[in-house]
Design a protein around this motif. Sequence first.
Motif, PDB file in Angstrom:
ATOM      1  N   PHE A  39       0.878  -1.167   0.000  1.00 45.65           N
ATOM      2  CA  PHE A  39       0.000   0.000   0.000  1.00 45.65           C
ATOM      3  C   PHE A  39       0.920   1.223   0.000  1.00 45.65           C
ATOM      4  N   GLU A  40       1.509   1.493  -1.143  1.00 40.50           N
ATOM      5  CA  GLU A  40       2.581   2.484  -1.231  1.00 40.50           C
ATOM      6  C   GLU A  40       2.135   3.901  -0.869  1.00 40.50           C
ATOM      7  N   ASN A  41       0.956   4.316  -1.279  1.00 42.25           N
ATOM      8  CA  ASN A  41       0.497   5.666  -0.920  1.00 42.25           C
ATOM      9  C   ASN A  41       0.359   5.799   0.594  1.00 42.25           C
ATOM     10  N   MET A  42      -0.202   4.769   1.230  1.00 41.48           N
ATOM     11  CA  MET A  42      -0.324   4.799   2.695  1.00 41.48           C
ATOM     12  C   MET A  42       1.051   4.832   3.342  1.00 41.48           C
ATOM     13  N   ARG A  43       1.956   4.030   2.818  1.00 47.20           N
ATOM     14  CA  ARG A  43       3.310   3.977   3.371  1.00 47.20           C
ATOM     15  C   ARG A  43       3.962   5.355   3.294  1.00 47.20           C
ATOM     16  N   ASN A  44       3.824   6.013   2.144  1.00 45.61           N
ATOM     17  CA  ASN A  44       4.447   7.328   1.963  1.00 45.61           C
ATOM     18  C   ASN A  44       3.856   8.374   2.903  1.00 45.61           C
ATOM     19  N   ILE A  45       2.556   8.359   3.074  1.00 42.71           N
ATOM     20  CA  ILE A  45       1.908   9.317   3.983  1.00 42.71           C
ATOM     21  C   ILE A  45       2.356   9.054   5.419  1.00 42.71           C
ATOM     22  N   ALA A  46       2.351   7.798   5.818  1.00 44.74           N
ATOM     23  CA  ALA A  46       2.765   7.442   7.178  1.00 44.74           C
ATOM     24  C   ALA A  46       4.225   7.823   7.420  1.00 44.74           C
ATOM     25  N   LYS A  47       5.076   7.635   6.416  1.00 48.20           N
ATOM     26  CA  LYS A  47       6.490   7.981   6.552  1.00 48.20           C
ATOM     27  C   LYS A  47       6.648   9.495   6.737  1.00 48.20           C
ATOM     28  N   LYS A  58       5.402  21.431  13.675  1.00 48.36           N
ATOM     29  CA  LYS A  58       4.018  21.876  13.904  1.00 48.36           C
ATOM     30  C   LYS A  58       3.313  21.944  12.553  1.00 48.36           C
ATOM     31  N   ILE A  59       2.675  20.847  12.181  1.00 49.66           N
ATOM     32  CA  ILE A  59       1.949  20.758  10.920  1.00 49.66           C
ATOM     33  C   ILE A  59       0.522  20.307  11.217  1.00 49.66           C
ATOM     34  N   ASP A  60      -0.279  20.243  10.197  1.00 49.74           N
ATOM     35  CA  ASP A  60      -1.655  19.773  10.351  1.00 49.74           C
ATOM     36  C   ASP A  60      -1.668  18.247  10.262  1.00 49.74           C
ATOM     37  N   TYR A  61      -1.414  17.586  11.375  1.00 48.38           N
ATOM     38  CA  TYR A  61      -1.366  16.119  11.402  1.00 48.38           C
ATOM     39  C   TYR A  61      -2.725  15.513  11.074  1.00 48.38           C
ATOM     40  N   LEU A  62      -3.785  16.218  11.410  1.00 49.67           N
ATOM     41  CA  LEU A  62      -5.118  15.694  11.092  1.00 49.67           C
ATOM     42  C   LEU A  62      -5.330  15.588   9.586  1.00 49.67           C
ATOM     43  N   GLU A  66      -6.316  12.165   7.796  1.00 47.57           N
ATOM     44  CA  GLU A  66      -7.453  11.997   6.887  1.00 47.57           C
ATOM     45  C   GLU A  66      -7.024  11.384   5.554  1.00 47.57           C
ATOM     46  N   LYS A  67      -5.841  11.755   5.081  1.00 44.60           N
ATOM     47  CA  LYS A  67      -5.314  11.150   3.858  1.00 44.60           C
ATOM     48  C   LYS A  67      -5.089   9.646   4.053  1.00 44.60           C
ATOM     49  N   LEU A  68      -4.566   9.279   5.212  1.00 45.63           N
ATOM     50  CA  LEU A  68      -4.380   7.851   5.514  1.00 45.63           C
ATOM     51  C   LEU A  68      -5.706   7.114   5.495  1.00 45.63           C
ATOM     52  N   GLN A  69      -6.708   7.694   6.112  1.00 46.47           N
ATOM     53  CA  GLN A  69      -8.023   7.060   6.148  1.00 46.47           C
ATOM     54  C   GLN A  69      -8.596   6.888   4.741  1.00 46.47           C
ATOM     55  N   LYS A  70      -8.444   7.909   3.915  1.00 46.18           N
ATOM     56  CA  LYS A  70      -8.951   7.825   2.540  1.00 46.18           C
ATOM     57  C   LYS A  70      -8.241   6.722   1.764  1.00 46.18           C
ATOM     58  N   GLU A  71      -6.942   6.636   1.920  1.00 46.29           N
ATOM     59  CA  GLU A  71      -6.178   5.584   1.229  1.00 46.29           C
ATOM     60  C   GLU A  71      -6.625   4.204   1.698  1.00 46.29           C
ATOM     61  N   LEU A  72      -6.855   4.062   2.990  1.00 51.24           N
ATOM     62  CA  LEU A  72      -7.312   2.775   3.510  1.00 51.24           C
ATOM     63  C   LEU A  72      -8.648   2.394   2.886  1.00 51.24           C
ATOM     64  N   GLN A  73      -9.544   3.347   2.772  1.00 52.79           N
ATOM     65  CA  GLN A  73     -10.851   3.064   2.164  1.00 52.79           C
ATOM     66  C   GLN A  73     -10.703   2.655   0.700  1.00 52.79           C
ATOM     67  N   ILE A  74      -9.791   3.287  -0.006  1.00 54.24           N
ATOM     68  CA  ILE A  74      -9.534   2.922  -1.401  1.00 54.24           C
ATOM     69  C   ILE A  74      -9.041   1.478  -1.481  1.00 54.24           C
TER      70      ILE A  74
END
Length: 85
Positions: A39-47, A58-62, A66-74
């Motif tokens: 799940f390369e997109n998820m891996r990249n976001i998590a990394k 200090k970034i918008d971790y939420l 949300e991107k991780l959640q969307k990738e998981l649903q895909i």
Amino acid sequence: FENIETDISLLKEFIDKKDFLNISKQAHKIAGSSGAVRFENMRNIAKQIELKAKNQEKIDYLNFFEKLQKELQIYKKLYKDFYNV
């Protein structure tokens, strides 16, 4: 999918607490498990989350969460469609 879903839920808890150490550790775990199943997109976001939390940026971790959640649903939909479940 259950393990990744659980890991993502824990990540959200750490994000809510602004617990950078555990955000980084949990994101590392998600990156590893999502990479293991390609799940390369998820891996990249998590990394990205892992590295930014490690540096306590200090970034918008939420937003990343949300991107991780969307990738998981895909990936879940692709799995269901492929295996007809």
